[in-house]
Write a protein that holds these residues in place. Structure first.
Motif, mmCIF file in Angstrom:
data_model
loop_
_atom_site.group_PDB
_atom_site.id
_atom_site.type_symbol
_atom_site.label_atom_id
_atom_site.label_comp_id
_atom_site.label_asym_id
_atom_site.label_seq_id
_atom_site.Cartn_x
_atom_site.Cartn_y
_atom_site.Cartn_z
ATOM 1 N N GLU A 168 8.282 -3.243 -4.963
ATOM 2 C CA GLU A 168 6.886 -3.610 -5.188
ATOM 3 C C GLU A 168 6.749 -5.113 -5.441
ATOM 4 O O GLU A 168 5.876 -5.776 -4.880
ATOM 5 N N PHE A 169 7.634 -5.658 -6.253
ATOM 6 C CA PHE A 169 7.595 -7.088 -6.559
ATOM 7 C C PHE A 169 7.833 -7.926 -5.308
ATOM 8 O O PHE A 169 7.103 -8.882 -5.029
ATOM 9 N N THR A 170 8.857 -7.559 -4.518
ATOM 10 C CA THR A 170 9.178 -8.366 -3.339
ATOM 11 C C THR A 170 8.107 -8.243 -2.254
ATOM 12 O O THR A 170 7.747 -9.241 -1.627
ATOM 13 N N SER A 171 7.573 -7.064 -2.040
ATOM 14 C CA SER A 171 6.557 -6.912 -0.996
ATOM 15 C C SER A 171 5.246 -7.590 -1.394
ATOM 16 O O SER A 171 4.582 -8.209 -0.561
ATOM 17 N N CYS A 172 4.885 -7.528 -2.664
ATOM 18 C CA CYS A 172 3.676 -8.210 -3.129
ATOM 19 C C CYS A 172 3.861 -9.726 -3.058
ATOM 20 O O CYS A 172 2.950 -10.446 -2.638
ATOM 21 N N ILE B 254 0.833 -1.205 0.000
ATOM 22 C CA ILE B 254 0.000 0.000 0.000
ATOM 23 C C ILE B 254 0.868 1.255 0.000
ATOM 24 O O ILE B 254 0.601 2.208 -0.746
ATOM 25 N N CYS B 255 1.918 1.271 0.821
ATOM 26 C CA CYS B 255 2.810 2.435 0.863
ATOM 27 C C CYS B 255 3.525 2.635 -0.466
ATOM 28 O O CYS B 255 3.754 3.777 -0.890
ATOM 29 N N GLU B 256 3.878 1.570 -1.135
ATOM 30 C CA GLU B 256 4.541 1.685 -2.433
ATOM 31 C C GLU B 256 3.594 2.277 -3.464
ATOM 32 O O GLU B 256 4.013 3.045 -4.335
#
Length: 100
Positions: A67-71, A49-51
């Motif tokens: 974004e890829f790693t957090s998702c 969400i922050c990204e």
């Protein structure tokens, strides 16, 4: 004496196991493991969400990697929670879940 009467008196119906609501169980994630996995899912969702709040960036490569790693972390931790906290663990068996 009829055959049906003899069998009805001695044969017991098979008892069905009690159903859990939505198949949920906390049997496989005990102690500190459940809060840790839940916190991991919440924090990785918060990172996604922050990204998404970032509108402009000069060099976006690092942001896209984040974004890829957090998702990915959110989806995998949510999948782990779903597998270990539902009937899926018993359905597939411990050896197959560990292998995956």
């Amino acid at each position: 004496m009829e055959n049906g009467a003899v069998y009805n008196e001695t044969t017991e119906p098979q008892a069905k196991p009690p159903r859990r609501p939505f198949g949920c169980t906390l049997q496989h994630l005990r102690g500190w493991r459940l809060p840790t996995k839940a916190l991991q899912a919440v924090l990785s969702l918060l990172a996604v969400i922050c990204e998404e709040i970032v509108e402009d960036c000069i060099k976006c490569g690092g942001l896209y990697f984040f974004e890829f790693t957090s998702c990915s972390a959110f989806l995998l931790s949510f999948l782990i929670l779903c597998v270990y906290c539902t009937d899926v663990y018993e359905t597939f068996g411990e050896d197959k879940v560990q292998r995956v």
